[in-house]
Design an enzyme around this catalytic site. Structure first.
Site, mmCIF file in Angstrom:
data_model
loop_
_atom_site.group_PDB
_atom_site.id
_atom_site.type_symbol
_atom_site.label_atom_id
_atom_site.label_comp_id
_atom_site.label_asym_id
_atom_site.label_seq_id
_atom_site.Cartn_x
_atom_site.Cartn_y
_atom_site.Cartn_z
ATOM 1 N N TYR A 58 0.827 -1.071 0.084
ATOM 2 C CA TYR A 58 -0.187 0.169 -0.090
ATOM 3 C C TYR A 58 0.803 1.384 0.002
ATOM 4 O O TYR A 58 0.214 2.343 -0.278
ATOM 5 C CB TYR A 58 -1.019 0.151 1.387
ATOM 6 N N ASN B 294 -19.689 3.263 9.885
ATOM 7 C CA ASN B 294 -19.252 1.591 9.895
ATOM 8 C C ASN B 294 -19.001 1.085 11.350
ATOM 9 O O ASN B 294 -19.690 -0.047 11.514
ATOM 10 C CB ASN B 294 -17.866 1.631 9.135
ATOM 11 N N LEU C 33 -17.430 -4.511 1.567
ATOM 12 C CA LEU C 33 -18.716 -3.623 0.992
ATOM 13 C C LEU C 33 -18.537 -4.033 -0.378
ATOM 14 O O LEU C 33 -19.162 -3.255 -1.265
ATOM 15 C CB LEU C 33 -18.530 -2.223 1.395
#
Length: 265
Positions: free
Chosen positions: A42, A230, A181
């Site tokens: 990342y 969330n 999701l």
């Protein structure tokens, strides 16, 4: 070593801007998250570490997980780059260190003992794997001295991973669900929207509450108001009928499916 206590986590894939990443991690911890997931791939470990340092939350209360890049899975590279990850994160250890993908430089017999070495040296408290097939998971369990603490894979209401969930129960490790999701597809899913409306919840909270109820540790991405939204899933108990309805949805294709993934060989 005590068992790994994993709660809903913050996924940081795609948080490429350092300032945004740092602010998001700090805000997530202030909101109540206690699990932060990053990776060498990342390219944001330094910003994640700064977010952890900027928060008032005690480091020992946070599960910090990172993953070794598939190009860094030769034994000496595993050891060297794991220490580099610690330097970027500004930490003396991580709670969980994953094999990110069992591809490229991955060789089970050579790679996995290096993870044992890092655990023995205190670089990581726990060893995990990510994106493994059932056969590769079984192989890793045979080779590792350390127990596998977590297996991270794509998992959401339209891609429910029943075989890997069953193996997580059998082998006593946590299944950590990335893209919980479905890269946003779940937010517009008619069946999920209907359940959300019935329960006066957002579709995101429905999907995350389903995961938590089914023993999956979701690691949604989120910024701003979505962080707190969330987190509401932790306190939601969906009716059994709605949970069963989600379990019965027609499965769809993976959202994350690189050509060289182990399941495509």
């Amino acid at each position: 070593m005590p068992p790994l206590d994993l709660s809903i986590g913050l996924g940081t894939s795609g948080l490429d801007d350092p300032e945004t990443c740092t602010d998001t991690v700090a805000a997530a911890l202030e909101a109540g998250y206690r699990h932060v997931d990053t990776a060498q791939m990342y390219d944001n470990e330094a910003a994640v570490g700064e977010g952890i340092a900027a928060s008032d939350v005690d480091r020992d209360d946070v599960v910090v997980a990172t993953k070794v890049h598939p190009e860094n899975l030769a034994p000496e590279d595993v050891r060297e780059t794991a220490h580099e990850s610690l330097d970027r994160l500004g930490l003396d250890r991580v709670d969980l260190l994953y094999v990110h993908w069992p591809i490229r430089a991955y060789d089970a017999e050579a790679t996995l003992p290096a993870f044992d070495d890092l655990r023995d040296a205190g670089v990581t408290d726990h060893v995990g794997v990510s994106n493994f097939t059932p056969d590769l998971l079984r192989e890793a369990r045979e080779i590792l001295d350390a127990p596998i603490a977590a297996h991270q894979v794509e998992c959401h209401p339209r891609f429910r991973q029943p075989e890997l969930r069953a193996l997580a129960d059998e082998f006593d490790h946590r299944l950590v669900g990335y893209s919980p999701l479905g890269r946003g597809e779940i937010l517009d899913d008619p069946a999920i929207l209907e359940i959300a409306e019935r329960n006066d919840l957002s579709p995101a909270v429905v999907a995350l509450a389903w995961a938590l109820d089914r023993g999956i540790v979701p690691i949604p991405k989120g910024r701003g108001d979505h962080l707190r939204e969330n987190l509401r899933a932790v306190d939601v108990d969906l009716p059994d009928a709605d949970l069963d309805e989600i379990d019965g949805l027609d499965p769809e294709e993976r959202q994350i499916d690189p050509d060289d993934a182990a399941w495509n060989r």
